[in-house]
Design a protein around this motif. Structure first.
Motif, mmCIF file in Angstrom:
data_model
loop_
_atom_site.group_PDB
_atom_site.id
_atom_site.type_symbol
_atom_site.label_atom_id
_atom_site.label_comp_id
_atom_site.label_asym_id
_atom_site.label_seq_id
_atom_site.Cartn_x
_atom_site.Cartn_y
_atom_site.Cartn_z
ATOM 1 N N GLY A 299 20.744 56.837 53.745
ATOM 2 C CA GLY A 299 19.685 57.043 52.748
ATOM 3 C C GLY A 299 18.483 56.126 52.865
ATOM 4 N N MET A 300 18.515 55.193 53.809
ATOM 5 C CA MET A 300 17.421 54.235 53.880
ATOM 6 C C MET A 300 16.298 54.751 54.760
ATOM 7 S SD MET A 300 17.698 50.218 54.216
ATOM 8 C CE MET A 300 18.620 50.396 52.707
ATOM 9 N N ALA A 301 15.064 54.530 54.314
ATOM 10 C CA ALA A 301 13.911 54.987 55.093
ATOM 11 C C ALA A 301 12.876 53.878 55.182
ATOM 12 C CB ALA A 301 13.312 56.242 54.464
ATOM 13 N N VAL A 302 13.134 52.901 56.055
ATOM 14 C CA VAL A 302 12.138 51.853 56.295
ATOM 15 C C VAL A 302 11.864 51.796 57.799
ATOM 16 C CG1 VAL A 302 12.939 50.521 54.298
ATOM 17 C CG2 VAL A 302 13.831 49.974 56.570
ATOM 18 N N ARG A 303 10.815 51.112 58.166
ATOM 19 C CA ARG A 303 10.526 50.943 59.591
ATOM 20 C C ARG A 303 11.041 49.588 60.048
ATOM 21 N NH1 ARG A 303 4.939 50.705 60.598
ATOM 22 N NH2 ARG A 303 4.667 50.103 58.415
ATOM 23 N N ILE A 304 11.224 49.463 61.349
ATOM 24 C CA ILE A 304 11.698 48.188 61.874
ATOM 25 C C ILE A 304 11.012 47.874 63.199
ATOM 26 C CG2 ILE A 304 13.708 49.270 63.023
ATOM 27 C CD1 ILE A 304 15.228 46.605 62.261
ATOM 28 N N GLU A 305 10.649 46.636 63.405
ATOM 29 C CA GLU A 305 10.032 46.246 64.680
ATOM 30 C C GLU A 305 10.285 44.770 64.970
ATOM 31 O OE1 GLU A 305 5.909 47.222 63.727
ATOM 32 O OE2 GLU A 305 5.487 45.117 63.285
ATOM 33 N N TRP A 306 10.135 44.417 66.250
ATOM 34 C CA TRP A 306 10.215 43.007 66.628
ATOM 35 C C TRP A 306 8.959 42.310 66.137
ATOM 36 C CZ3 TRP A 306 14.658 41.165 68.244
ATOM 37 C CH2 TRP A 306 15.553 41.997 68.941
ATOM 38 N N GLY A 307 9.111 41.102 65.615
ATOM 39 C CA GLY A 307 7.954 40.324 65.207
ATOM 40 C C GLY A 307 7.262 39.718 66.405
ATOM 41 N N LYS A 308 6.156 39.042 66.138
ATOM 42 C CA LYS A 308 5.441 38.365 67.218
ATOM 43 C C LYS A 308 6.162 37.052 67.517
ATOM 44 C CE LYS A 308 1.311 40.816 66.848
ATOM 45 N NZ LYS A 308 2.073 41.963 66.337
ATOM 46 N N ASN A 309 6.115 36.666 68.778
ATOM 47 C CA ASN A 309 6.777 35.420 69.156
ATOM 48 C C ASN A 309 5.866 34.230 68.880
ATOM 49 O OD1 ASN A 309 8.755 33.759 70.045
ATOM 50 N ND2 ASN A 309 8.883 34.632 72.099
ATOM 51 N N VAL A 310 5.620 34.006 67.592
ATOM 52 C CA VAL A 310 4.738 32.897 67.240
ATOM 53 C C VAL A 310 5.417 31.573 67.527
ATOM 54 C CG1 VAL A 310 3.104 33.844 65.579
ATOM 55 C CG2 VAL A 310 5.453 33.390 64.868
ATOM 56 N N ASP B 87 8.973 43.456 54.311
ATOM 57 C CA ASP B 87 7.761 43.660 53.536
ATOM 58 C C ASP B 87 7.959 44.935 52.719
ATOM 59 O OD1 ASP B 87 5.220 44.457 52.636
ATOM 60 O OD2 ASP B 87 4.222 43.472 54.336
ATOM 61 N N SER B 88 8.212 44.770 51.401
ATOM 62 C CA SER B 88 8.569 45.939 50.587
ATOM 63 C C SER B 88 7.363 46.869 50.371
ATOM 64 C CB SER B 88 9.136 45.499 49.234
ATOM 65 O OG SER B 88 8.194 44.697 48.557
ATOM 66 N N ARG B 89 6.164 46.329 50.454
ATOM 67 C CA ARG B 89 4.977 47.158 50.276
ATOM 68 C C ARG B 89 4.795 48.094 51.475
ATOM 69 N NH1 ARG B 89 -0.015 45.796 50.944
ATOM 70 N NH2 ARG B 89 0.713 43.830 51.857
ATOM 71 N N LYS B 90 4.963 47.544 52.648
ATOM 72 C CA LYS B 90 4.837 48.358 53.869
ATOM 73 C C LYS B 90 6.152 49.031 54.238
ATOM 74 C CE LYS B 90 1.335 45.409 56.054
ATOM 75 N NZ LYS B 90 1.180 44.306 57.022
ATOM 76 N N LYS B 91 7.211 48.691 53.548
ATOM 77 C CA LYS B 91 8.563 49.148 53.889
ATOM 78 C C LYS B 91 8.838 48.887 55.380
ATOM 79 C CE LYS B 91 10.506 52.483 50.841
ATOM 80 N NZ LYS B 91 11.506 51.662 50.420
ATOM 81 N N LEU B 92 8.685 47.646 55.746
ATOM 82 C CA LEU B 92 8.780 47.255 57.147
ATOM 83 C C LEU B 92 9.645 46.004 57.329
ATOM 84 C CD1 LEU B 92 7.793 47.446 60.141
ATOM 85 C CD2 LEU B 92 5.833 46.049 59.443
ATOM 86 N N ILE B 93 10.654 46.153 58.213
ATOM 87 C CA ILE B 93 11.497 45.010 58.583
ATOM 88 C C ILE B 93 10.978 44.446 59.895
ATOM 89 C CG2 ILE B 93 13.800 44.330 59.407
ATOM 90 C CD1 ILE B 93 14.965 46.502 57.568
ATOM 91 N N ARG B 94 10.839 43.131 59.943
ATOM 92 C CA ARG B 94 10.466 42.483 61.207
ATOM 93 C C ARG B 94 11.582 41.524 61.611
ATOM 94 N NH1 ARG B 94 5.151 41.963 59.138
ATOM 95 N NH2 ARG B 94 3.714 43.377 60.203
ATOM 96 N N ILE B 95 11.923 41.587 62.879
ATOM 97 C CA ILE B 95 12.977 40.718 63.400
ATOM 98 C C ILE B 95 12.373 39.764 64.419
ATOM 99 C CG2 ILE B 95 15.189 40.667 64.645
ATOM 100 C CD1 ILE B 95 15.399 41.971 61.862
ATOM 101 N N HIS B 96 12.744 38.499 64.332
ATOM 102 C CA HIS B 96 12.178 37.500 65.232
ATOM 103 C C HIS B 96 12.677 37.717 66.666
ATOM 104 C CE1 HIS B 96 10.774 33.721 66.816
ATOM 105 N NE2 HIS B 96 10.133 33.503 65.674
ATOM 106 N N PRO B 97 11.754 37.722 67.633
ATOM 107 C CA PRO B 97 12.142 37.998 69.029
ATOM 108 C C PRO B 97 13.124 36.989 69.625
ATOM 109 C CG PRO B 97 9.815 37.409 68.861
ATOM 110 C CD PRO B 97 10.315 37.558 67.464
ATOM 111 N N ARG B 98 13.282 35.856 68.971
ATOM 112 C CA ARG B 98 14.291 34.911 69.476
ATOM 113 C C ARG B 98 15.691 35.517 69.484
ATOM 114 N NH1 ARG B 98 12.998 28.776 68.561
ATOM 115 N NH2 ARG B 98 10.756 28.912 68.730
ATOM 116 N N LEU B 99 15.906 36.464 68.580
ATOM 117 C CA LEU B 99 17.238 37.085 68.515
ATOM 118 C C LEU B 99 17.484 38.045 69.683
ATOM 119 C CD1 LEU B 99 17.778 37.769 64.700
ATOM 120 C CD2 LEU B 99 18.460 35.803 66.062
ATOM 121 N N LYS B 100 16.431 38.294 70.458
ATOM 122 C CA LYS B 100 16.566 39.174 71.627
ATOM 123 C C LYS B 100 17.250 38.448 72.788
ATOM 124 C CE LYS B 100 12.658 41.571 72.219
ATOM 125 N NZ LYS B 100 11.361 41.924 72.850
#
Ligand SMILES: [Zn+2]
Length: 204
Positions: free
Chosen positions: A96-107, A121-134
């Protein structure tokens, strides 16, 4: 000195019935408390003191006693965020979940304990994951728990209690612990956070 060991014995075995945890866990925790208070004494023989310290150090090498097996790393190529998200969505949220997901920037942030590995980000409905986890040394389960944690934020929004917004509230934590490998993943994070926070490798 190998033959000398620190060992604590408890005379009343019923003591362990007072706890929900396994006997050996209770014992390790109890041992730590007793030995630390022993170290407070001023008139300890020096060789006894160093023996106790070595024993405490050995036991604290495992940040989480209940998990004995360490998770293995997963190659970066197998870390497909969308596929993992879709699987978690099916398994824990009935799709039932409808959000987007992407890798974050490697700041290049300063190395500090508080680096977050995921955000929502609940406004954009966007999950960002830190690239270190890659990175190859990070187990898939740890990446999955990070994604799952952020999905829980969408599923269970913050609640206001006593005039304060709480994001990781009781219901949130209960849902988070439904993750099948919660303890293993948390254990891995506790044991490897220093490596995760180390200067990140060049972008691949
Ligand atoms: Zn959170």
């Amino acid at each position: 000195m190998d033959s000398t060991q620190v060992k604590l014995e408890l005379f009343n075995d019923n003591y362990f019935d007072l706890f929900e945890k396994e006997k050996n866990e209770v014992m390790t925790s109890l041992e730590g408390r007793v030995l630390k208070s022993v170290l407070q004494k001023n008139n300890l023989p020096e060789n006894f003191r160093s023996l106790v310290q070595a024993h405490l150090k050995k036991n604290s090498a495992h940040p989480c006693d209940e998990v004995r097996q360490d998770l293995a790393g997963t190659p970066a190529a197998e870390k497909d965020l969308r596929a993992l998200y879709a699987r978690l969505n099916r398994e824990y949220f009935d799709g039932g979940m409808a959000v987007r997901i992407e890798w974050g920037k490697n700041v290049k942030t300063a190395n500090r304990r508080s680096l977050r590995f995921g955000s929502y980000d609940s406004r954009k409905k966007l999950i960002r994951i830190h690239p270190r986890l890659k990175q190859d040394f990070v187990p898939l389960t740890v990446l999955e728990l990070t994604i799952y944690h952020e999905m829980c934020h969408d599923y269970l929004p913050p609640v206001k209690r006593n005039g304060q917004w709480q994001t990781h509230h009781r219901d949130f934590k209960r849902k988070e612990r439904e993750f099948r490998h919660y303890r293993e993943a948390m254990h891995w994070e506790k044991a490897h956070w220093a490596k995760l926070l180390a200067p990140s490798p060049p972008e691949s």
